[in-house]
Design a protein around this motif. Sequence first.
Motif, PDB file in Angstrom:
ATOM      1  N   VAL A  10      -2.412  14.961  -2.941  1.00 62.71           N
ATOM      2  CA  VAL A  10      -1.253  14.087  -2.771  1.00 62.71           C
ATOM      3  C   VAL A  10      -1.732  12.660  -2.964  1.00 62.71           C
ATOM      4  N   ILE A  21       4.148  14.255   3.549  1.00 65.28           N
ATOM      5  CA  ILE A  21       4.012  15.467   2.738  1.00 65.28           C
ATOM      6  C   ILE A  21       2.703  16.176   3.072  1.00 65.28           C
ATOM      7  N   TYR A  25       2.284  20.007   4.540  1.00 67.96           N
ATOM      8  CA  TYR A  25       1.471  21.028   3.884  1.00 67.96           C
ATOM      9  C   TYR A  25       0.397  21.580   4.817  1.00 67.96           C
ATOM     10  N   VAL A  88       0.907  16.412  -6.029  1.00 63.43           N
ATOM     11  CA  VAL A  88       2.069  15.578  -5.728  1.00 63.43           C
ATOM     12  C   VAL A  88       1.729  14.164  -6.173  1.00 63.43           C
ATOM     13  N   ASN A  90       2.609  10.768  -6.033  1.00 68.64           N
ATOM     14  CA  ASN A  90       3.465  10.000  -5.126  1.00 68.64           C
ATOM     15  C   ASN A  90       3.146   8.507  -5.104  1.00 68.64           C
ATOM     16  N   ILE A 138       4.441  18.060  -8.710  1.00 66.78           N
ATOM     17  CA  ILE A 138       5.638  17.451  -8.146  1.00 66.78           C
ATOM     18  C   ILE A 138       5.540  15.937  -8.321  1.00 66.78           C
ATOM     19  N   MET A 140       7.117  12.148  -7.647  1.00 64.41           N
ATOM     20  CA  MET A 140       7.999  11.422  -6.753  1.00 64.41           C
ATOM     21  C   MET A 140       8.844  10.467  -7.580  1.00 64.41           C
ATOM     22  N   ILE A 183      11.216  15.016  -7.218  1.00 63.26           N
ATOM     23  CA  ILE A 183      11.986  14.720  -6.018  1.00 63.26           C
ATOM     24  C   ILE A 183      12.551  13.319  -6.173  1.00 63.26           C
ATOM     25  N   ALA A 235       9.322  18.598  -0.698  1.00 59.09           N
ATOM     26  CA  ALA A 235       8.013  18.803  -1.329  1.00 59.09           C
ATOM     27  C   ALA A 235       7.428  20.150  -0.929  1.00 59.09           C
TER      28      ALA A 235
END
Length: 260
Positions: A10, A21, A25, A88, A90, A138, A140, A183, A235
């Motif tokens: 992340v 997030i 997790y 992720v 982010n 993923i 952001m 997201i 997430a």
Amino acid sequence: MNMTGKNCIVTGAASGIGKAIALKYISDGANVAIADLKLDAAQAVAAELTAMGPGRAIAVEMDVTDEDAVNAGVQKTVDDLGSVDVLVSNAGIQIVHRIEDFPFSEWKKMLAIHLDGAFLTTKACLPHMYAQGSGTVIYMGSVHSKEASPLKSAYVTAKHGLMGLSRTLAKEGGLKGVRSHVICPGFVKTPLVEKQIPEQARDLGISEEEVVSKVMLGKTVDTEFTTIEDIANLAWLFAAFPTNALTGQSIVASHGWFMN
């Protein structure tokens, strides 16, 4: 669905949405690399979240705009955790100006962090994901992946770009077991958003109270900010979902600020 045993990266995880997030997790049994520009902050968060368990966290120093730093951080994650199952992307900042007043250096900085950072981290993770035949990326995004607002030309451009990157990755990665999502939060009251309140008040010529009530929350159904926990739950859903039935998707969490 659960994340037990998944190894995740992340970015921008030493605070705010990224930290939330990572916490989500780890609380579900995943291991997380807290990748952040500030190593000291990443180390503190990694120690805090590991103590909470049941998953564990490691700290990774990462400037997402530096390809060598990204590659080294991803490799450290794989060396320490054994694989990378979830990325992720982010890390982000906000700079607001009218287009005619936007310094080109700040425009480039915004796109480098949001868009180049997403590309570089994706590029570094994909060989590992492809080799194991699975993975989830993923991004952001934002309500501004779907909509525009004054003063945010660079941010809106970058967040729209993430939609294209995600959809392309979904097409390329599908046969190799890799899926991608975006997201799209509305206004989440993090330091990133709080910083915008006086800036937008200045540039729009309105009060800070009007920035919150009219610009940020005026289009919501209940005049509420989205929370970091809301975004962490999304997430988790994208990362825990077990098949490629869900790929190339974007979800807006904005209290109705924007509706698909």
